[in-house]
Enzyme design. Structure first.
Site, mmCIF file in Angstrom:
data_model
loop_
_atom_site.group_PDB
_atom_site.id
_atom_site.type_symbol
_atom_site.label_atom_id
_atom_site.label_comp_id
_atom_site.label_asym_id
_atom_site.label_seq_id
_atom_site.Cartn_x
_atom_site.Cartn_y
_atom_site.Cartn_z
ATOM 1 N N LYS A 120 39.448 59.303 75.839
ATOM 2 C CA LYS A 120 39.404 57.833 75.884
ATOM 3 C C LYS A 120 38.068 57.296 75.412
ATOM 4 C CE LYS A 120 43.339 56.784 78.606
ATOM 5 N NZ LYS A 120 44.037 56.048 79.638
ATOM 6 N N LYS A 202 50.462 64.138 72.416
ATOM 7 C CA LYS A 202 51.414 63.705 73.439
ATOM 8 C C LYS A 202 51.967 62.320 73.094
ATOM 9 C CE LYS A 202 48.891 61.204 77.034
ATOM 10 N NZ LYS A 202 48.869 60.877 78.438
ATOM 11 N N LYS A 205 51.889 55.605 75.314
ATOM 12 C CA LYS A 205 52.241 54.197 75.159
ATOM 13 C C LYS A 205 51.164 53.421 74.414
ATOM 14 C CE LYS A 205 51.776 53.593 80.112
ATOM 15 N NZ LYS A 205 50.410 53.913 80.557
HETATM 16 P P1 ATP Z 1 47.869 55.899 77.818
HETATM 17 O O1 ATP Z 1 48.568 56.058 76.513
HETATM 18 O O2 ATP Z 1 47.447 54.498 78.117
HETATM 19 O O3 ATP Z 1 46.833 56.947 78.076
HETATM 20 P P2 ATP Z 1 50.010 57.265 79.064
HETATM 21 O O4 ATP Z 1 51.263 56.948 78.357
HETATM 22 O O5 ATP Z 1 49.372 58.574 78.806
HETATM 23 O O6 ATP Z 1 48.978 56.102 78.906
HETATM 24 P P3 ATP Z 1 49.512 57.292 81.903
HETATM 25 O O7 ATP Z 1 49.564 56.011 82.642
HETATM 26 O O8 ATP Z 1 48.188 57.921 81.635
HETATM 27 O O9 ATP Z 1 50.349 57.131 80.582
HETATM 28 O O10 ATP Z 1 50.415 58.358 82.628
HETATM 29 C C1 ATP Z 1 51.408 58.057 83.534
HETATM 30 C C2 ATP Z 1 52.131 59.308 83.944
HETATM 31 O O11 ATP Z 1 52.961 59.730 82.892
HETATM 32 C C3 ATP Z 1 51.235 60.489 84.285
HETATM 33 O O12 ATP Z 1 51.760 61.182 85.393
HETATM 34 C C4 ATP Z 1 51.275 61.329 83.061
HETATM 35 O O13 ATP Z 1 51.087 62.693 83.363
HETATM 36 C C5 ATP Z 1 52.688 61.082 82.569
HETATM 37 N N1 ATP Z 1 52.767 61.199 81.126
HETATM 38 C C6 ATP Z 1 52.121 60.395 80.229
HETATM 39 N N2 ATP Z 1 52.435 60.758 78.977
HETATM 40 C C7 ATP Z 1 53.278 61.818 79.091
HETATM 41 C C8 ATP Z 1 53.952 62.644 78.140
HETATM 42 N N3 ATP Z 1 53.816 62.454 76.846
HETATM 43 N N4 ATP Z 1 54.752 63.618 78.600
HETATM 44 C C9 ATP Z 1 54.920 63.806 79.909
HETATM 45 N N5 ATP Z 1 54.311 63.080 80.862
HETATM 46 C C10 ATP Z 1 53.507 62.096 80.466
#
Ligand code: ATP
Ligand code: LTN
Length: 337
Positions: A120, A202, A205
């Site tokens: 980040k 990964k 969002k």
């Molecule tokens: P950002 O893109 O803003 O970093 P994010 O989509 O990674 O956000 P988070 O809010 O950091 O989402 O994560 C929320 C939950 O979703 C966490 O438990 C994280 O482990 C899970 N998660 C996020 N992305 C994935 C993914 N691609 N596959 C599986 N689990 C995920």
């Protein structure tokens, strides 16, 4: 809510998610979906981590909308307030207080090793704030305040969980048994959903390319289109193998949604092309998300109901977490009020 206060201690589950945008299929399969069945057996405490969200700059109007949307969406996914708590982190002020205390028991070196911080801070070079750095101590506070036994998260959060365990052990080492040392766990399938456009990354969002992720609220035709455009390879054979990141990812998604094993999927698509496979994955995802989208549509229009829900949960969360905070502060030597 009685479960929360019963004498006989059910195991406590804690998890949270940041309301930072529309949730993706990765969030759903890696985190949210796994929260639902746990409610039958455990004492589940879930939160929207809005304090964590401001470690990255948020537009105020959009942020407020995201919070309502995330709350309604998680109810639509099946969080049941008859069985569990589901509150907004900033409504329970013990979290911010615990974060400060725990910051003083967390080492600079430990925080510098967190991959999420490294990622980040590389992505937001104009705003590498102290909150982004100390994010894991706030997360440790969330978990430790409820004496959680288990924390379901996607694979990317396991490093933060390890750090939480270290902080708890360090604190207990100095003051005796104050915090339960929690176990993290990730789902068997869906723990790491990859981007549809770059399957080495990964699914996220905050990705600038909306084709790289499926949002839980995407319309069926949009979901189908995004899967059709998903990056694959030139072999044209549906099989799980090293180097076939795109197909492996689609197989992972299909498996998570249908419950089929990789061998069953390979058999089902034996002799068929990627087009057929992508259509099948898209249709399965559309069907999985349809009932959630319908329920979401109802909840999001009823702000009064949402308020009733999050206020009721926050009130109970305040009581539970205050007990732990008092205990920790007393051990440190504070004069309690
Ligand atoms: P950002 O893109 O803003 O970093 P994010 O989509 O990674 O956000 P988070 O809010 O950091 O989402 O994560 C929320 C939950 O979703 C966490 O438990 C994280 O482990 C899970 N998660 C996020 N992305 C994935 C993914 N691609 N596959 C599986 N689990 C995920
Ligand atoms: N950092 C987590 C969200 C989160 C969390 C928690 C998860 C905040 N506090 C406590 C589990 C337990 C993320 O999903 N990005």
């Amino acid at each position: 809510m009685q479960q929360t206060e019963t004498k006989e201690r059910k195991k406590v589950i804690f998890s949270a998610i940041q309301p930072t945008g529309t949730f993706t299929l990765g969030n759903y399969l890696g985190a949210i979906r796994n929260w639902i069945p746990l409610q039958e057996e455990f004492n589940c405490i879930y939160a929207l981590a809005d304090l964590h969200a401001i470690t990255v700059r948020q537009d105020p109007k959009k942020f407020r909308e995201n919070i309502y949307e995330a709350y309604a969406l998680l109810l639509a996914c099946g969080i049941d307030l008859e069985k569990s708590l589901f509150f907004i982190q900033s409504h329970v002020s013990t979290h911010a207080q615990a974060a400060w205390l725990l910051n003083c028991y967390t080492q600079f070196g430990e925080l510098s090793r967190m991959t999420q911080f490294k990622d980040k801070s590389a992505r937001h070079t104009d705003n590498i704030n102290a909150g982004l750095f100390t994010y894991p101590s706030l997360m440790a506070g969330d978990i430790l305040l409820y004496q959680a036994d288990m924390v379901p998260v996607g694979a990317d959060q396991m490093q933060h969980l390890e750090l939480t365990r270290n902080i708890a052990e360090r604190f207990n080492g100095i003051y005796g048994n104050v915090f339960k040392v929690p176990e993290g766990f990730t789902p068997k399938v869906g723990a790491r959903v990859k981007s549809l456009q770059d399957p080495t990354k990964k699914m996220s969002k905050s990705d600038e390319n909306a084709n790289s992720y499926i949002a839980i609220l995407d319309k069926p035709e949009v979901i189908m289109k995004k899967f059709r455009r998903a990056v694959t390879d030139s072999e044209a054979c549906v099989r799980y193998a090293e180097g076939k990141d795109g197909i492996n990812n689609l197989m992972g998604i299909y498996s998570a949604v249908t419950g089929k094993s990789n061998a069953e999927i390979e058999q089902e698509f034996d002799g068929k092309g990627y087009g057929d496979f992508k259509t099948a994955v898209g249709e399965a995802v559309v069907e999985e998300l349809r009932p959630i989208q319908e329920k979401f549509g109802k909840y999001i229009q009823d702000k009064a109901y949402l308020k009733e829900c999050y206020e009721k949960s926050a009130e109970i969360a305040r009581k539970i977490s205050q007990r732990t905070l008092d205990k920790a502060m007393k051990k440190i030597g504070f004069v309690l009020k």
